[in-house]
Write a protein that holds these residues in place. Sequence first.
Motif, PDB file in Angstrom:
ATOM      1  N   UNK A  96      -3.462   0.311 -13.211  1.00  0.00           N
ATOM      2  CA  UNK A  96      -4.143   1.306 -14.042  1.00  0.00           C
ATOM      3  C   UNK A  96      -3.384   2.621 -14.023  1.00  0.00           C
ATOM      4  N   UNK A  97      -2.979   3.040 -12.843  1.00  0.00           N
ATOM      5  CA  UNK A  97      -2.245   4.296 -12.692  1.00  0.00           C
ATOM      6  C   UNK A  97      -0.897   4.241 -13.421  1.00  0.00           C
ATOM      7  N   UNK A  98      -0.161   3.139 -13.248  1.00  0.00           N
ATOM      8  CA  UNK A  98       1.143   2.997 -13.894  1.00  0.00           C
ATOM      9  C   UNK A  98       1.006   2.968 -15.415  1.00  0.00           C
ATOM     10  N   UNK A  99       0.026   2.216 -15.931  1.00  0.00           N
ATOM     11  CA  UNK A  99      -0.146   2.116 -17.379  1.00  0.00           C
ATOM     12  C   UNK A  99      -0.580   3.440 -17.999  1.00  0.00           C
ATOM     13  N   UNK A 111       2.758   4.075 -20.561  1.00  0.00           N
ATOM     14  CA  UNK A 111       2.177   3.056 -21.442  1.00  0.00           C
ATOM     15  C   UNK A 111       3.189   2.014 -21.897  1.00  0.00           C
ATOM     16  N   UNK A 112       4.474   2.334 -21.795  1.00  0.00           N
ATOM     17  CA  UNK A 112       5.504   1.369 -22.190  1.00  0.00           C
ATOM     18  C   UNK A 112       5.576   0.178 -21.239  1.00  0.00           C
ATOM     19  N   UNK A 113       4.829   0.210 -20.141  1.00  0.00           N
ATOM     20  CA  UNK A 113       4.775  -0.926 -19.219  1.00  0.00           C
ATOM     21  C   UNK A 113       3.865  -2.044 -19.726  1.00  0.00           C
ATOM     22  N   UNK A 154       0.810  -1.222   0.000  1.00  0.00           N
ATOM     23  CA  UNK A 154       0.000   0.000   0.000  1.00  0.00           C
ATOM     24  C   UNK A 154       0.845   1.275   0.000  1.00  0.00           C
ATOM     25  N   UNK A 155       2.034   1.226   0.577  1.00  0.00           N
ATOM     26  CA  UNK A 155       2.877   2.419   0.656  1.00  0.00           C
ATOM     27  C   UNK A 155       4.091   2.337  -0.267  1.00  0.00           C
ATOM     28  N   UNK A 156       4.703   1.168  -0.349  1.00  0.00           N
ATOM     29  CA  UNK A 156       5.934   1.020  -1.134  1.00  0.00           C
ATOM     30  C   UNK A 156       5.706   1.254  -2.621  1.00  0.00           C
ATOM     31  N   UNK A 157       4.498   1.005  -3.116  1.00  0.00           N
ATOM     32  CA  UNK A 157       4.260   1.222  -4.543  1.00  0.00           C
ATOM     33  C   UNK A 157       4.469   2.691  -4.910  1.00  0.00           C
ATOM     34  N   UNK A 158       4.263   3.595  -3.967  1.00  0.00           N
ATOM     35  CA  UNK A 158       4.494   5.015  -4.235  1.00  0.00           C
ATOM     36  C   UNK A 158       5.984   5.302  -4.416  1.00  0.00           C
ATOM     37  N   UNK A 159       6.822   4.537  -3.742  1.00  0.00           N
ATOM     38  CA  UNK A 159       8.272   4.683  -3.900  1.00  0.00           C
ATOM     39  C   UNK A 159       8.655   4.327  -5.339  1.00  0.00           C
ATOM     40  N   UNK A 160       8.087   3.234  -5.857  1.00  0.00           N
ATOM     41  CA  UNK A 160       8.384   2.838  -7.236  1.00  0.00           C
ATOM     42  C   UNK A 160       7.861   3.874  -8.225  1.00  0.00           C
ATOM     43  N   UNK A 161       6.686   4.408  -7.953  1.00  0.00           N
ATOM     44  CA  UNK A 161       6.143   5.443  -8.840  1.00  0.00           C
ATOM     45  C   UNK A 161       7.045   6.682  -8.833  1.00  0.00           C
TER      46      UNK A 161
END
Length: 113
Positions: A86-89, A93-95, A43-50
Amino acid sequence: KQKFSSNVVEKCLLLGGEESRRFMIAELIAAGPEALRELLLDAFANYVLQRALNVAEEPQFSGLINAIRPHMEMLKNSAAGKRIATKLLKRYPQLAPNSHHHQQAISNTHTHT
């Protein structure tokens, strides 16, 4: 994996020096598929990757994209990961799993910004 820790890491990526930022992104890329999967679903670490994607420069930007891409199907198929996917794509879009040539064009554009 806690909210405060993730906030600190995000701030370091955003405000830290170039060498620190490169080191932190290199660590994310080298973390391995299982660790990256856990970070993406957290829930929190994904923001680090973003944030890392947001501040990364080539060749690390492509390295992150290539490390995250294999996990996109898993994200889209999990309740916890669907919103993140959804947010990352939308932003990267290259993901998309089948977008190798598209990714190369975006990477070239990203290099010149």
